[in-house]
Design a protein around this motif. Structure first.
Motif, short mmCIF file in Angstrom:
data_model
loop_
_atom_site.label_atom_id
_atom_site.label_comp_id
_atom_site.label_asym_id
_atom_site.label_seq_id
_atom_site.Cartn_x
_atom_site.Cartn_y
_atom_site.Cartn_z
N GLN A 1 -34.99 18.57 70.83
CA GLN A 1 -35.28 19.28 72.07
C GLN A 1 -34.56 20.62 72.05
OE1 GLN A 1 -34.54 17.03 75.55
NE2 GLN A 1 -35.18 18.63 76.97
N GLU A 2 -35.31 21.67 72.23
CA GLU A 2 -34.75 23.01 72.15
C GLU A 2 -33.94 23.32 73.40
OE1 GLU A 2 -36.78 26.29 69.74
OE2 GLU A 2 -37.41 26.65 71.79
N SER A 3 -32.72 23.83 73.20
CA SER A 3 -31.86 24.17 74.32
C SER A 3 -32.34 25.45 74.99
CB SER A 3 -30.42 24.34 73.84
OG SER A 3 -30.32 25.50 73.04
N VAL A 4 -31.84 25.69 76.20
CA VAL A 4 -32.17 26.91 76.91
C VAL A 4 -31.71 28.12 76.11
CG1 VAL A 4 -31.68 28.27 78.99
CG2 VAL A 4 -32.13 25.81 79.18
N ILE A 5 -30.52 28.01 75.52
CA ILE A 5 -29.97 29.13 74.73
C ILE A 5 -30.91 29.45 73.57
CG2 ILE A 5 -28.08 29.85 73.23
CD1 ILE A 5 -26.20 28.20 74.95
N LEU A 6 -31.29 28.44 72.82
CA LEU A 6 -32.13 28.64 71.65
C LEU A 6 -33.49 29.19 72.03
CD1 LEU A 6 -31.62 28.26 68.66
CD2 LEU A 6 -32.70 26.01 68.81
N LYS A 7 -34.07 28.65 73.10
CA LYS A 7 -35.39 29.13 73.53
C LYS A 7 -35.32 30.59 73.97
CE LYS A 7 -39.15 28.24 76.80
NZ LYS A 7 -40.14 28.62 75.77
N ALA A 8 -34.26 30.94 74.71
CA ALA A 8 -34.12 32.32 75.16
C ALA A 8 -33.98 33.27 73.97
CB ALA A 8 -32.92 32.44 76.08
N PHE B 1 -31.49 44.98 51.35
CA PHE B 1 -31.30 43.76 52.15
C PHE B 1 -32.00 42.62 51.43
CE2 PHE B 1 -32.29 41.13 56.03
CZ PHE B 1 -30.97 40.83 56.34
N ALA B 2 -31.24 41.63 51.00
CA ALA B 2 -31.78 40.57 50.15
C ALA B 2 -32.74 39.66 50.91
CB ALA B 2 -30.64 39.74 49.58
N THR B 3 -33.78 39.22 50.21
CA THR B 3 -34.63 38.16 50.75
C THR B 3 -34.00 36.82 50.40
OG1 THR B 3 -35.97 38.15 48.73
CG2 THR B 3 -36.72 39.53 50.55
N VAL B 4 -34.03 35.88 51.35
CA VAL B 4 -33.38 34.58 51.17
C VAL B 4 -34.27 33.49 51.73
CG1 VAL B 4 -31.05 35.56 51.25
CG2 VAL B 4 -32.13 34.77 53.36
N PRO B 5 -34.02 32.25 51.37
CA PRO B 5 -34.80 31.15 51.95
C PRO B 5 -34.61 31.02 53.45
CG PRO B 5 -33.60 30.43 49.99
CD PRO B 5 -33.08 31.78 50.34
N VAL B 6 -35.65 30.58 54.12
CA VAL B 6 -35.56 30.25 55.55
C VAL B 6 -34.83 28.92 55.69
CG1 VAL B 6 -36.91 29.64 57.59
CG2 VAL B 6 -37.67 31.50 56.10
N VAL B 7 -33.93 28.84 56.66
CA VAL B 7 -33.10 27.65 56.84
C VAL B 7 -33.26 27.11 58.25
CG1 VAL B 7 -30.74 26.77 56.92
CG2 VAL B 7 -31.39 28.42 55.16
N THR B 8 -33.43 25.81 58.37
CA THR B 8 -33.37 25.14 59.67
C THR B 8 -32.23 24.15 59.61
OG1 THR B 8 -35.76 25.35 59.98
CG2 THR B 8 -34.60 23.77 61.38
N LEU B 9 -31.18 24.42 60.37
CA LEU B 9 -30.00 23.55 60.42
C LEU B 9 -29.76 23.19 61.87
CD1 LEU B 9 -27.44 22.19 59.36
CD2 LEU B 9 -26.31 24.41 59.45
N LEU B 10 -29.99 21.94 62.21
CA LEU B 10 -29.79 21.46 63.57
C LEU B 10 -28.78 20.32 63.52
CD1 LEU B 10 -33.55 21.44 64.65
CD2 LEU B 10 -31.85 23.22 65.09
N SER C 1 -35.78 36.65 62.58
CA SER C 1 -37.22 36.84 62.62
C SER C 1 -37.92 36.29 61.38
CB SER C 1 -37.54 38.34 62.76
OG SER C 1 -36.87 39.10 61.77
N GLU C 2 -37.17 35.88 60.38
CA GLU C 2 -37.76 35.26 59.19
C GLU C 2 -38.07 33.79 59.44
OE1 GLU C 2 -35.28 37.88 55.89
OE2 GLU C 2 -34.37 36.15 56.86
N GLY C 3 -37.53 33.22 60.52
CA GLY C 3 -37.78 31.83 60.84
C GLY C 3 -36.55 30.93 60.77
N THR C 4 -35.42 31.46 60.35
CA THR C 4 -34.20 30.65 60.27
C THR C 4 -33.72 30.29 61.68
OG1 THR C 4 -33.40 31.42 58.13
CG2 THR C 4 -31.73 30.77 59.71
N THR C 5 -33.37 29.01 61.85
CA THR C 5 -32.84 28.51 63.12
C THR C 5 -31.63 27.62 62.82
OG1 THR C 5 -35.05 28.50 64.12
CG2 THR C 5 -33.34 27.20 65.22
N ILE C 6 -30.50 27.97 63.41
CA ILE C 6 -29.26 27.22 63.12
C ILE C 6 -28.56 26.89 64.43
CG2 ILE C 6 -26.96 27.36 62.09
CD1 ILE C 6 -28.23 29.28 60.00
#
Length: 556
Positions: free
Chosen positions: A30-37, A171-180, A229-234
């Motif tokens: 469940q996405e928090s208010v902080i993350l959604k904002a 500016f290096a390109t790197v993998p997108v990371v999702t860490l929750l 903006s690359e899609g990484t969410t931590i």
């Protein structure tokens, strides 16, 4: 764009290795208010940001730390301060141009000017309040980045050169990371830790010659949020406990003497028990109060020095990371008027060449959480730019420089983003064969005799900042007797001092220290280090001989 997904609970790492391609893990979060904002404001900015006559941003990252901070200060058994407060901080990075050429490419000024209209992130989960705070910073950063990118484009035309022929930053390109990672709930027992600090500070009552003493403790805990903006969410927990016990006194002539104890842990419960810490504080106080009678180093010393205990980690920190020529890759661009490969004093040009003694191997083990059941406080899963460090990055192999720590800013050919924007994290120094400490002491004595010296030196603790030595011992070459000196100063210890290592200890120890960037680093290092040709000088601190107490302390 490659993609990594790491979904964690407090006990389970579901995916943690750097992979090419996409890793998919099914999980409901469940996405928090902080993350959604953060996500919604970033999406809006990418779509709507437009500064007339300038380019749009191609990259945005937002960071928010949501913290609880406990602080306690005590002296002589009484609380001076005890607070618990909330704090939310934000960070905004925005780039205009592209990965190869952007507003950060041609100069070393990477900060945006202060904005009088900037807004704090609200402590409440106020969706629009959080978005507005991010917008206020983003608006200023975008304007500056757009102007600078346009200026860089003009500079490139005026120079009439290809970008590759100019000192520049990519500016290096790197993998997108999702860490929750879901944090464990923590119930702070404020009174318990107030009592802990008061009890430790009360010990100094028994040492009336100590003029000033204090115990300071802090515990910071909460969550860190990062999106780009690359899609990484931590989303990851942040917890760090800090304890410092310090004391100051002076000799009859007014010469200041000081010492302190510093301890780190993930939570207050990880700090030494009250009984253990009392024993350590008493030992420090006794050593300090008797040090006024200790002899001073009266002459400059040049010769072999044996480092033991925490001084070994402090020596490696200084040599490997403290100065311009160190194991962290330089992000500083050389002047357009100076194309010397080593003009910025970095090691960039020495990859594949020997930089230290061939007995030493240095490895960044940034994600390693424990060593021999000892917590490694500096470890982290992902750095401040959302990049996952590899498990074991060999920096130096048998004396040869193999890699340097780097973030996403690349200034030299061959550099790559390796997940160390937050510092080394965990550093292990390995040797193929070590020696027992007692054998190393005998080697120290033999070396000093061979050089015609009248004594040798052992260092067991280096004062913060490297300006003094808290524990330096003068060693009698005939009897091996050690005499603790009152004060001395160790010369700057850099990589050059590790070019020849006489011996290292065979046992490993873990020491956590704070770097100049306020990052914690856990060092796994030998328990002893013998170096030749070290300089130690008398520590001369200016003081007034007439600085006497005309009213006795009430503790006397």
């Amino acid at each position: 764009m490659r993609h990594i997904t790491i979904l964690k609970t407090s006990a389970l790492l579901l995916a943690s290795t750097l992979l090419a391609g996409t890793v998919t893990v099914n999980a409901q979060e469940q996405e928090s208010v902080i993350l959604k904002a953060m996500k919604d404001e970033m999406k809006r900015t990418l779509a709507e940001a437009q500064y007339e006559g300038h380019d749009k941003p191609f990259y945005i990252s937002y960071g928010i730390t949501d913290l609880n901070v406990f602080t306690a200060n005590a002296t002589l058994g009484g609380l001076v301060r005890s607070d618990v407060f909330r704090d939310r901080n934000k960070s905004v990075r925005l780039l205009v141009g592209n990965y190869v050429f952007n507003d950060e490419s041609l100069d070393n000024n990477l900060t945006s000017p202060p904005n009088a209209n900037d807004l704090q992130v609200p402590l409440d989960d106020d969706y629009f309040g959080i978005r507005r705070a991010l917008w206020a910073s983003t608006d200023v950063v975008y304007k500056g980045a757009a102007q600078k990118y346009k200026k860089h484009q003009s500079t490139l035309k005026e120079e009439n050169k290809k970008l590759a022929d100019m000192p520049h930053r990519e500016f290096a390109t790197v993998p997108v990371v999702t860490l929750l990672e879901q944090p464990k709930p923590y119930a702070l027992d404020k009174e318990k830790w107030n009592h802990y600090c008061k009890e430790l500070s009360a010990l100094f009552k028994a040492y009336p010659v100590i003029e000033n003493s204090a115990v300071a403790m802090s515990f910071t805990y909460g969550e860190e949020y990062f999106v780009n903006s690359e899609g990484t969410t931590i989303v990851k927990p942040l917890t760090i406990a800090f304890l410092q016990c310090g004391a100051i006194m002076k000799t009859e002539k007014g010469e200041p003497l000081f010492d302190n104890l510093v301890r780190y842990a993930r939570t207050p419960e990880g700090l030494p028990s009250l009984a253990d810490m009392k024993a350590q504080v008493n030992a420090m106080a006794k050593k300090l109060t008797t040090s006024k009678d200790n002899p001073v180093l009266e002459e400059d010393y040049n010769g072999p020095v044996l480092f033991q205990g925490t001084a070994v980690a402090e020596a490696f920190l200084s040599a490997l990371f403290a100065y311009r020529e160190n194991l962290t890759a330089s992000n500083t661009l050389a002047s357009t008027m100076d194309y010397r490969s080593e003009s910025n004093g970095s090691l960039d040009s020495k990859i594949g060449k020997p930089v230290v003694d061939n007995t030493l191997t240095v490895t960044a083990r940034t994600r390693l959480k424990t060593y021999n059941n000892i917590p490694l406080i500096g470890a982290y899963e992902v750095d401040d730019e959302g990049v996952v460090p590899q498990d074991d990055l060999v920096l130096v192999e048998k004396g040869i420089l193999k890699n340097q720590l780097n973030d996403r800013s690349l200034t030299k050919t061959g550099q790559m983003a390796n997940g160390h924007a937050s510092g080394p994290g965990v550093v292990e120094v390995s040797v193929e064969k070590g020696s027992a400490v007692q054998a190393m002491k005998q080697q120290l004595i033999a070396s000093a005799k061979k050089e015609g010296l009248s004594f040798a030196i052992i260092v067991r603790k280096i004062a913060p900042g490297g300006d003094g030595i808290s524990e330096v011992y003068k060693v009698n070459l005939e009897t091996g007797t050690e005499t603790l000196l009152r004060s001395a100063r160790l010369s700057s210890l850099g990589l050059k001092n590790l070019k020849r290592v006489a011996a290292t200890g065979k046992e490993k120890q873990v020491i956590t220290l704070q770097t100049g960037g306020n990052n914690l680093v856990s060092y796994i290092v030998p328990d002893a280090l013998l170096l030749d040709n070290m300089d130690i000088a008398p520590l001369r601190i200016p003081y007034q001989e007439e600085d006497k107490d005309y009213i006795p302390s009430p503790l006397n």
